[in-house]
Design a protein around this motif. Structure first.
Motif, mmCIF file in Angstrom:
data_model
loop_
_atom_site.group_PDB
_atom_site.id
_atom_site.type_symbol
_atom_site.label_atom_id
_atom_site.label_comp_id
_atom_site.label_asym_id
_atom_site.label_seq_id
_atom_site.Cartn_x
_atom_site.Cartn_y
_atom_site.Cartn_z
ATOM 1 N N SER A 474 0.846 -1.199 0.000
ATOM 2 C CA SER A 474 0.000 0.000 0.000
ATOM 3 C C SER A 474 0.882 1.250 0.000
ATOM 4 O O SER A 474 2.110 1.163 0.131
ATOM 5 C CB SER A 474 -0.891 0.004 1.233
ATOM 6 N N CYS A 475 0.221 2.427 -0.126
ATOM 7 C CA CYS A 475 0.963 3.692 -0.077
ATOM 8 C C CYS A 475 1.695 3.843 1.256
ATOM 9 O O CYS A 475 2.793 4.378 1.318
ATOM 10 C CB CYS A 475 0.019 4.876 -0.275
ATOM 11 N N ALA A 476 1.066 3.359 2.340
ATOM 12 C CA ALA A 476 1.693 3.488 3.667
ATOM 13 C C ALA A 476 3.008 2.694 3.711
ATOM 14 O O ALA A 476 4.023 3.181 4.231
ATOM 15 C CB ALA A 476 0.740 2.985 4.740
ATOM 16 N N HIS A 477 2.999 1.479 3.148
ATOM 17 C CA HIS A 477 4.228 0.673 3.136
ATOM 18 C C HIS A 477 5.314 1.373 2.322
ATOM 19 O O HIS A 477 6.468 1.449 2.735
ATOM 20 C CB HIS A 477 3.951 -0.714 2.536
ATOM 21 N N LEU A 478 4.910 1.876 1.142
ATOM 22 C CA LEU A 478 5.884 2.545 0.280
ATOM 23 C C LEU A 478 6.421 3.809 0.948
ATOM 24 O O LEU A 478 7.625 4.100 0.887
ATOM 25 C CB LEU A 478 5.245 2.868 -1.081
ATOM 26 N N SER A 479 5.540 4.571 1.623
ATOM 27 C CA SER A 479 5.981 5.798 2.289
ATOM 28 C C SER A 479 7.014 5.481 3.361
ATOM 29 O O SER A 479 7.989 6.200 3.534
ATOM 30 C CB SER A 479 4.803 6.521 2.953
ATOM 31 N N GLU A 480 6.789 4.387 4.076
ATOM 32 C CA GLU A 480 7.786 4.035 5.094
ATOM 33 C C GLU A 480 9.110 3.669 4.423
ATOM 34 O O GLU A 480 10.175 4.089 4.865
ATOM 35 C CB GLU A 480 7.299 2.875 5.973
ATOM 36 N N ALA A 481 9.028 2.914 3.321
ATOM 37 C CA ALA A 481 10.254 2.509 2.611
ATOM 38 C C ALA A 481 11.026 3.734 2.120
ATOM 39 O O ALA A 481 12.263 3.743 2.114
ATOM 40 C CB ALA A 481 9.903 1.596 1.440
ATOM 41 N N LEU A 482 10.288 4.774 1.720
ATOM 42 C CA LEU A 482 10.954 5.989 1.217
ATOM 43 C C LEU A 482 11.807 6.662 2.292
ATOM 44 O O LEU A 482 12.773 7.357 1.985
ATOM 45 C CB LEU A 482 9.907 6.983 0.686
ATOM 46 N N GLN A 483 11.452 6.441 3.568
ATOM 47 C CA GLN A 483 12.241 7.038 4.643
ATOM 48 C C GLN A 483 13.647 6.456 4.720
ATOM 49 O O GLN A 483 14.513 7.012 5.380
ATOM 50 C CB GLN A 483 11.565 6.797 5.992
ATOM 51 N N TYR A 484 13.856 5.293 4.114
ATOM 52 C CA TYR A 484 15.163 4.644 4.211
ATOM 53 C C TYR A 484 16.034 4.864 2.984
ATOM 54 O O TYR A 484 17.036 4.206 2.789
ATOM 55 C CB TYR A 484 14.989 3.140 4.476
ATOM 56 N N ARG A 485 15.619 5.830 2.106
ATOM 57 C CA ARG A 485 16.473 6.187 0.974
ATOM 58 C C ARG A 485 17.658 6.974 1.518
ATOM 59 O O ARG A 485 17.591 7.552 2.610
ATOM 60 C CB ARG A 485 15.698 7.057 -0.039
ATOM 61 N N PRO A 486 18.785 7.032 0.779
ATOM 62 C CA PRO A 486 19.940 7.813 1.249
ATOM 63 C C PRO A 486 19.539 9.250 1.516
ATOM 64 O O PRO A 486 18.753 9.834 0.780
ATOM 65 C CB PRO A 486 20.918 7.737 0.079
#
Ligand SMILES: [Zn+2]
Length: 492
Positions: A474-486
């Motif tokens: 979901s968007c929530a999962h992807l948003s959390e993943a985006l926090q771990y970008r460099p």
């Protein structure tokens, strides 16, 4: 008279059978080795001669000839001694031909006839078992490890004399038996538990995602923030070891001589110093190629603290194993492949002085110093790290002594469930919902993500959805993943 025995050698983590032929005839008292022996085997000539003399005064003074085959294989190490001595004694009529047949011998001899421990007992035993041999006689210190192989009777001995007695008795002693399953069940467990880590919610969560999806991770934060403490807790979050995995780890450690003579029951945690050499990190060196830190951390965690301090040339060698989970080392004598399925956890300060972005401390690094520091880590290496997380220093006020943090066992349960879910389906990743797909498109455009970075983002999102027990990202999962970008320089 002519006699022959079997022994096993190993190349990388693969054992192979070596046949030892010996003949003893009258003539000048000398001992000759043929079959491409290296220096260590030639030195073995002195050890074998002296050990035989110390054990049996009846050995005839004559000409001894020893041939090791196949000749095409390079034979390194001192582990052939015992087999060579038994072949010579059998050729001289001083040992039991019947008992020697179907038996492999392994061990280094001391000048006094003692049998000394060798590296690589487990791959040797696995090879002997696979090749249908019935028995393996080897140093007592290696017996428990060799018995893990199963499928053949393993006998531990302390001396050449004891080996002869064992043969004369027709193997009347009880072989060593080891139950790998029971050893794994009664493992002591690690004393590095997440229950000791207060605060650090974001780093704790990143560790859970790293463990569940096998994502490599980079922690950035000031000295004293607890990056090492966090990294040490990662092996305890990974799924419990299966017998097959424990055997794989033990085989690598056995070849390196660090298995400690028993089954390795904990996932490895290796933390080489930043001054480590190329061969130390990836393997190689010496006439017999040894596994490096990346192979010793196979199925566990490789922790590289102060990542920018490592030599860029050394770090560059991590690229192949990070992709392929194994490493092939090529030498003039041939190539050897070691497993290297490690989880990388790297740590670094945000800047050379360590205090950029820290409240209450001032960073005095110039832009140029900062750039030079960051540039020491190559883009291709950073690209292979899925999770980038900032680890701030926690003040006493932020620690809540009244509330106990979640322990490692609880986190590991979620990790194991997520890993099981993934192993049960065909695709490694979950599908994206339509809105998540749109968000991914926008994000990769706005952040100018490479194809590799986009794949990494998809993989992390999918792991987060697996941890949440959902069948779609979901968007929530992807948003959390985006926090771990460099992080950009400004964000640090
Ligand atoms: Zn600074």
């Amino acid at each position: 008279m002519l006699a022959s025995t079997n022994t096993c050698a190993h190349e990388g983590v693969e054992g192979y059978l070596v046949r030892v032929e010996a003949s003893v005839s009258t003539g000048l008292p000398q001992l000759t080795f043929v079959g491409l022996p290296d220096t260590a085997v030639r030195e073995g000539r002195e050890r074998v001669r002296s050990a035989i003399r110390a054990t049996t005064p009846d050995f005839p003074r004559g000409r001894g000839l020893v041939n090791l085959s196949p000749a095409s294989r390079r034979k390194a190490g001192s582990a052939f001694d015992l087999s060579i001595a038994i072949a010579l004694l059998t050729a001289a009529g001083l040992s039991e031909t019947e008992q020697v047949r179907g038996t492999a011998f392994l061990g280094e001899l001391g000048l006094d006839g003692q049998v000394r421990a060798v590296n690589g007992a487990l791959p040797a035993a696995l090879c002997a078992s696979r090749r249908g041999l019935e028995r393996l006689v080897l140093p007592r210190a290696n017996a428990a490890e060799a018995a893990l192989a199963g499928g053949l009777a393993v006998y531990g001995v302390d001396s050449l004399g004891e080996t002869l007695s064992l043969l004369r008795s027709g193997f009347k002693a009880a072989p060593v038996v080891v139950d790998a399953e029971a050893l794994l069940a009664e493992r002591a467990g690690t004393n590095s538990d997440l229950v000791d880590v207060h605060g650090q919610q974001s780093a704790r969560r990143a560790l859970e995602i790293a463990a569940a999806g096998r994502h490599h991770m980079l922690m950035s934060g000031p000295p004293g923030a607890g990056k090492t403490m966090l990294a040490r807790r990662l092996p305890g979050l990974l799924p419990a070891l299966s017998v097959a995995e424990a055997m794989e780890i033990t085989t690598v450690h056995s070849v390196a001589g660090v298995a400690g003579g028993a089954l390795v029951t904990e996932r490895p945690f290796r933390a080489p110093h930043h001054a480590v050499s190329g061969p130390g990190l990836v393997g190689g060196g010496g006439p017999s190629i040894r596994p490096g830190e990346i192979s010793l951390s196979h199925r566990g965690v490789l922790f590289l603290d102060e990542l920018p301090e490592f030599s860029p040339a050394v770090l560059n060698q991590l690229r192949q194993p990070l992709e392929e989970a194994e490493l092939t080392i090529c030498r003039a004598a041939g190539s050897v492949t070691f497993p290297a399925g490690f989880l990388l956890v790297a740590a670094m300060n945000p800047c050379p002085c360590g205090f950029k972005g820290c409240t209450g401390r001032e960073c005095r690094c110039s832009d140029q110093q900062l750039r030079r520091y960051r540039n020491r880590i190559s883009g291709p290496l950073l690209d292979r790290i899925d999770l980038h997380v900032h680890v701030p220093r926690i003040s006493f006020a932020e620690m809540d002594p009244g509330k106990s943090p979640e322990d490692s066992a609880s986190v590991r349960q979620r990790v194991e469930r997520a890993a099981r879910r993934r192993s049960l389906r065909e695709q490694s990743r979950l599908p994206f919902s339509r809105s998540a797909e749109e968000l991914l498109g926008k994000a990769s455009e706005a952040m100018n993500l490479s194809a590799r970075s986009t794949r990494s983002l998809q993989a992390v999102s999918s792991t987060i959805a697996d941890l949440a027990d959902e069948s779609e990202v979901s968007c929530a999962h992807l948003s959390e993943a985006l926090q771990y970008r460099p992080l950009d320089d400004e964000q640090l």
